[in-house]
Motif scaffolding. Structure first.
Motif, PDB file in Angstrom:
ATOM      1  N   LEU A 112     -13.171  14.735 -10.455  1.00  0.00           N
ATOM      2  CA  LEU A 112     -12.154  13.713 -10.655  1.00  0.00           C
ATOM      3  C   LEU A 112     -11.101  14.203 -11.645  1.00  0.00           C
ATOM      4  O   LEU A 112     -11.428  14.711 -12.713  1.00  0.00           O
ATOM      5  N   GLY A 156     -16.953   8.032  -8.238  1.00  0.00           N
ATOM      6  CA  GLY A 156     -15.828   7.597  -9.048  1.00  0.00           C
ATOM      7  C   GLY A 156     -16.274   7.400 -10.480  1.00  0.00           C
ATOM      8  O   GLY A 156     -17.460   7.239 -10.766  1.00  0.00           O
ATOM      9  N   ALA A 171     -11.555  11.366  -6.997  1.00  0.00           N
ATOM     10  CA  ALA A 171     -13.008  11.211  -7.098  1.00  0.00           C
ATOM     11  C   ALA A 171     -13.639  12.584  -7.265  1.00  0.00           C
ATOM     12  O   ALA A 171     -12.990  13.620  -7.036  1.00  0.00           O
ATOM     13  N   SER A 172     -14.882  12.582  -7.686  1.00  0.00           N
ATOM     14  CA  SER A 172     -15.670  13.815  -7.754  1.00  0.00           C
ATOM     15  C   SER A 172     -16.568  13.895  -6.524  1.00  0.00           C
ATOM     16  O   SER A 172     -16.894  12.873  -5.916  1.00  0.00           O
TER      17      SER A 172
END
Length: 234
Positions: free
Chosen positions: A48, A67, A99-100
């Motif tokens: 992120l 998130g 996001a990641s």
């Protein structure tokens, strides 16, 4: 193209994923544009807030999209599996990652640099059209999901989430359809936007209906008709 055709049968990709919607020629061109990568469970594919310098086309395994809200807790937003692409939004709009993405299992994929990805979309418009369709479908599902979880009982929302996951990422086993993404109860709660205790009660109801069986990070759909009945509010 080993990622596209490994073994005597085509690989199992999620039914609505990018690769399943491309022609064989376009899928091969997309995979050829990238370099092979492998990720162990727990490895981060992207983070992120970082610049979007590449996308990853998943060819096996599954990932979680996470998130980070203002209170610092990590929230599960979605799952993606073989056939899906991750990281495309920031590559397309030039904004930082929203996001990641972390590997939920052993993952194989093709890492495509941003410039190569955009160039491919420009030179092969048929790929670009499918990418647009996939991005739009993700956004529509998020909107529909937000409406569902806000207006329905937790058991109904959970049944709908499990129905989607089983349809997209299910693997047939002697016991039923195993959701190939390992999810904890807190992660299921995040997907349903509900408290963990409410999800525990909803899972108990689904088990009592014979719709699912559960274990540690394991959900199996044992009766699709019963699951869909709960998802419909019956």
């Amino acid at each position: 193209m080993r990622d596209r055709f490994e073994g005597p049968n085509p690989p199992s990709w999620a039914p609505s994923s990018l690769l399943t919607q491309l022609s064989v020629e376009d899928a091969e061109a997309l995979l050829a544009a990238g370099s092979p990568r492998t990720f162990a469970r727990g490895d981060w594919l992207m983070l992120l807030g970082e610049p979007g310098t590449y996308v990853v086309v998943l060819t096996s395994g599954c990932v979680k999209v996470l998130g980070g809200p203002a209170d610092g807790r990590t929230t599960l937003l979605a799952v993606r599996a073989a056939g899906d692409v991750v990281g495309e939004l920031s590559v397309l709009d030039g904004e930082p990652r929203s996001a990641s993405v972390v590997a939920a299992s052993h993952v194989r994929g093709r890492l495509i640099e941003a410039r190569a990805f955009r160039s491919l979309l420009a030179t092969r418009p048929s790929i670009g059209l499918v990418v647009q369709r996939v991005v739009a479908a993700k956004l529509r599902r998020q909107i529909r999901h937000r409406m569902d979880v806000g207006a329905q009982p937790v058991a109904v929302g959970l049944a709908r989430v499990i129905e989607h996951l089983g349809t997209e990422y299910g693997q047939q086993t002697p016991e039923g359809t195993l959701i190939a993404v390992p999810l904890s109860q807190p992660e299921l709660a995040a997907l349903v936007a509900a408290e963990r205790s409410s999800v525990e009660r909803a899972l108990r109801r689904l088990r009592e209906r014979g719709a699912v069986s559960t274990g540690y990070r394991r959900v199996i759909v044992t009766d699709w008709a019963a699951l869909r009945a709960v998802a419909a509010g019956s």
